[in-house]
Design a protein around this motif. Structure first.
Motif, PDB file in Angstrom:
ATOM      1  N   MET A 271       8.777 119.857  64.504  1.00  0.00           N
ATOM      2  CA  MET A 271       9.427 118.833  65.328  1.00  0.00           C
ATOM      3  C   MET A 271       9.254 117.429  64.732  1.00  0.00           C
ATOM      4  N   THR A 272       9.507 117.316  63.447  1.00  0.00           N
ATOM      5  CA  THR A 272       9.515 116.027  62.770  1.00  0.00           C
ATOM      6  C   THR A 272      10.960 115.535  62.659  1.00  0.00           C
ATOM      7  N   GLU A 273      11.127 114.312  62.247  1.00  0.00           N
ATOM      8  CA  GLU A 273      12.465 113.741  62.105  1.00  0.00           C
ATOM      9  C   GLU A 273      13.329 114.553  61.137  1.00  0.00           C
ATOM     10  N   SER A 274      12.734 115.069  60.067  1.00  0.00           N
ATOM     11  CA  SER A 274      13.502 115.812  59.066  1.00  0.00           C
ATOM     12  C   SER A 274      13.582 117.312  59.332  1.00  0.00           C
ATOM     13  N   ASP A 275      12.707 117.842  60.176  1.00  0.00           N
ATOM     14  CA  ASP A 275      12.688 119.285  60.445  1.00  0.00           C
ATOM     15  C   ASP A 275      12.350 119.527  61.915  1.00  0.00           C
ATOM     16  N   HIS A 276      13.388 119.770  62.711  1.00  0.00           N
ATOM     17  CA  HIS A 276      13.172 119.992  64.139  1.00  0.00           C
ATOM     18  C   HIS A 276      14.232 120.925  64.713  1.00  0.00           C
ATOM     19  N   VAL A 277      13.973 121.395  65.904  1.00  0.00           N
ATOM     20  CA  VAL A 277      14.925 122.231  66.628  1.00  0.00           C
ATOM     21  C   VAL A 277      15.871 121.304  67.382  1.00  0.00           C
ATOM     22  N   THR A 278      17.163 121.532  67.201  1.00  0.00           N
ATOM     23  CA  THR A 278      18.153 120.686  67.868  1.00  0.00           C
ATOM     24  C   THR A 278      18.669 121.303  69.171  1.00  0.00           C
ATOM     25  N   ALA A 279      18.592 122.638  69.287  1.00  0.00           N
ATOM     26  CA  ALA A 279      19.071 123.280  70.510  1.00  0.00           C
ATOM     27  C   ALA A 279      18.444 124.658  70.687  1.00  0.00           C
ATOM     28  N   ILE A 280      18.288 125.047  71.937  1.00  0.00           N
ATOM     29  CA  ILE A 280      17.862 126.404  72.293  1.00  0.00           C
ATOM     30  C   ILE A 280      18.917 126.952  73.246  1.00  0.00           C
ATOM     31  N   HIS A 281      19.422 128.141  72.932  1.00  0.00           N
ATOM     32  CA  HIS A 281      20.453 128.793  73.725  1.00  0.00           C
ATOM     33  C   HIS A 281      19.918 130.130  74.229  1.00  0.00           C
ATOM     34  N   VAL A 282      20.284 130.495  75.451  1.00  0.00           N
ATOM     35  CA  VAL A 282      19.873 131.780  76.024  1.00  0.00           C
ATOM     36  C   VAL A 282      21.116 132.525  76.488  1.00  0.00           C
ATOM     37  N   PHE A 283      21.167 133.812  76.158  1.00  0.00           N
ATOM     38  CA  PHE A 283      22.293 134.678  76.507  1.00  0.00           C
ATOM     39  C   PHE A 283      21.773 135.942  77.178  1.00  0.00           C
ATOM     40  N   ASN A 284      22.638 136.587  77.958  1.00  0.00           N
ATOM     41  CA  ASN A 284      22.282 137.870  78.571  1.00  0.00           C
ATOM     42  C   ASN A 284      23.429 138.847  78.420  1.00  0.00           C
TER      43      ASN A 284
ATOM     44  N   PRO B 264      27.115 138.000  85.361  1.00  0.00           N
ATOM     45  CA  PRO B 264      28.534 137.623  85.402  1.00  0.00           C
ATOM     46  C   PRO B 264      28.968 136.748  84.224  1.00  0.00           C
ATOM     47  N   GLN B 265      28.093 135.897  83.712  1.00  0.00           N
ATOM     48  CA  GLN B 265      28.414 135.062  82.551  1.00  0.00           C
ATOM     49  C   GLN B 265      27.381 135.309  81.463  1.00  0.00           C
ATOM     50  N   PRO B 266      27.800 135.560  80.216  1.00  0.00           N
ATOM     51  CA  PRO B 266      26.832 135.875  79.164  1.00  0.00           C
ATOM     52  C   PRO B 266      26.004 134.682  78.670  1.00  0.00           C
ATOM     53  N   HIS B 267      26.519 133.456  78.787  1.00  0.00           N
ATOM     54  CA  HIS B 267      25.797 132.277  78.300  1.00  0.00           C
ATOM     55  C   HIS B 267      24.994 131.698  79.456  1.00  0.00           C
ATOM     56  N   VAL B 268      23.679 131.892  79.424  1.00  0.00           N
ATOM     57  CA  VAL B 268      22.822 131.457  80.523  1.00  0.00           C
ATOM     58  C   VAL B 268      22.615 129.948  80.491  1.00  0.00           C
ATOM     59  N   MET B 269      22.193 129.416  79.341  1.00  0.00           N
ATOM     60  CA  MET B 269      21.912 127.983  79.255  1.00  0.00           C
ATOM     61  C   MET B 269      21.787 127.528  77.816  1.00  0.00           C
ATOM     62  N   SER B 270      21.907 126.216  77.641  1.00  0.00           N
ATOM     63  CA  SER B 270      21.642 125.559  76.364  1.00  0.00           C
ATOM     64  C   SER B 270      20.834 124.305  76.642  1.00  0.00           C
ATOM     65  N   ALA B 271      19.826 124.070  75.828  1.00  0.00           N
ATOM     66  CA  ALA B 271      19.006 122.859  75.940  1.00  0.00           C
ATOM     67  C   ALA B 271      19.069 122.132  74.605  1.00  0.00           C
ATOM     68  N   THR B 272      19.327 120.839  74.653  1.00  0.00           N
ATOM     69  CA  THR B 272      19.370 120.013  73.445  1.00  0.00           C
ATOM     70  C   THR B 272      18.016 119.351  73.273  1.00  0.00           C
ATOM     71  N   LEU B 273      17.476 119.442  72.060  1.00  0.00           N
ATOM     72  CA  LEU B 273      16.165 118.870  71.759  1.00  0.00           C
ATOM     73  C   LEU B 273      16.267 117.918  70.569  1.00  0.00           C
ATOM     74  N   GLY B 274      15.254 117.124  70.404  1.00  0.00           N
ATOM     75  CA  GLY B 274      15.147 116.229  69.262  1.00  0.00           C
ATOM     76  C   GLY B 274      13.701 116.154  68.822  1.00  0.00           C
ATOM     77  N   PRO B 275      13.413 115.434  67.749  1.00  0.00           N
ATOM     78  CA  PRO B 275      12.043 115.363  67.245  1.00  0.00           C
ATOM     79  C   PRO B 275      11.066 114.734  68.246  1.00  0.00           C
ATOM     80  N   ARG B 276      11.544 113.895  69.151  1.00  0.00           N
ATOM     81  CA  ARG B 276      10.663 113.265  70.132  1.00  0.00           C
ATOM     82  C   ARG B 276      10.217 114.221  71.240  1.00  0.00           C
ATOM     83  N   ALA B 277      10.809 115.416  71.289  1.00  0.00           N
ATOM     84  CA  ALA B 277      10.426 116.395  72.309  1.00  0.00           C
ATOM     85  C   ALA B 277       8.976 116.837  72.133  1.00  0.00           C
ATOM     86  N   GLY B 278       8.471 116.752  70.904  1.00  0.00           N
ATOM     87  CA  GLY B 278       7.081 117.117  70.648  1.00  0.00           C
ATOM     88  C   GLY B 278       6.897 118.604  70.434  1.00  0.00           C
ATOM     89  N   LYS B 279       7.446 119.423  71.318  1.00  0.00           N
ATOM     90  CA  LYS B 279       7.390 120.882  71.194  1.00  0.00           C
ATOM     91  C   LYS B 279       8.794 121.435  71.393  1.00  0.00           C
TER      92      LYS B 279
END
Length: 157
Positions: free
Chosen positions: A80-93, A97-112
């Motif tokens: 989770m540094t400025e040059s190497d971090h997770v930008t999004a987490i997606h969950v599917f099932n 009724p809908q296969p796309h459960v959620m998406s969360a947008t993250l950045g380096p300031r998220a810490g984890k």
């Protein structure tokens, strides 16, 4: 001559709108995700990119007594540094009724790179989590969950 008093206008509106909604509901089939729609939903997020196994940990109970509230945590091994971090987490099932459960947008300031939530599960099914990195890579993990009392059940009648 048309009666335009406020009472008549409201009644006419309610009769018309109730009939329209009923007609729409008759034409609609209950939504149900399938393994094919799961693949389509994932492809809509990742495109033609390769999904790699690893780095993602999907933590949820393997046996769920009540599908109305299933605790789930998705964590990703990332600095989770400025040059190497997770930008999004997606969950599917696979079967809700809908296969796309959620998406969360993250950045380096998220810490984890970690999100926790409670989801509803319609039936015993596969859950897939996908993490997108700042380098454009997609990492994935999946888990099978057995649900004894289903949620998300839509009754068409």
């Amino acid at each position: 001559m048309i009666d335009t008093s406020p009472e008549t206008t409201r009644r006419a509106f309610l009769v018309c709108s109730t009939g329209s909604v009923a007609a729409l509901m008759l034409d609609m089939a209950p939504a149900q995700a399938t393994p094919e729609s799961l693949g389509t939903a994932i492809k809509a997020v990742v495109g033609t990119a390769e999904l790699r196994a690893g780095k993602v940990t999907l933590d949820l109970p393997p046996l769920v007594e009540n599908g109305n509230t299933v605790p789930m945590t998705v964590s990703v091994d990332s600095p989770m540094t400025e040059s190497d971090h997770v930008t999004a987490i997606h969950v599917f099932n696979e079967k809700n009724p809908q296969p796309h459960v959620m998406s969360a947008t993250l950045g380096p300031r998220a810490g984890k790179a970690k999100v926790s939530m409670r989801i509803k599960l319609n039936d015993s099914q596969k859950i897939v989590a996908i993490a997108q990195t700042s380098a454009g890579a997609f990492w994935t993990a999946s888990a099978d969950v057995i649900v004894t009392l289903a949620a998300c059940v839509e009754d068409p009648t």
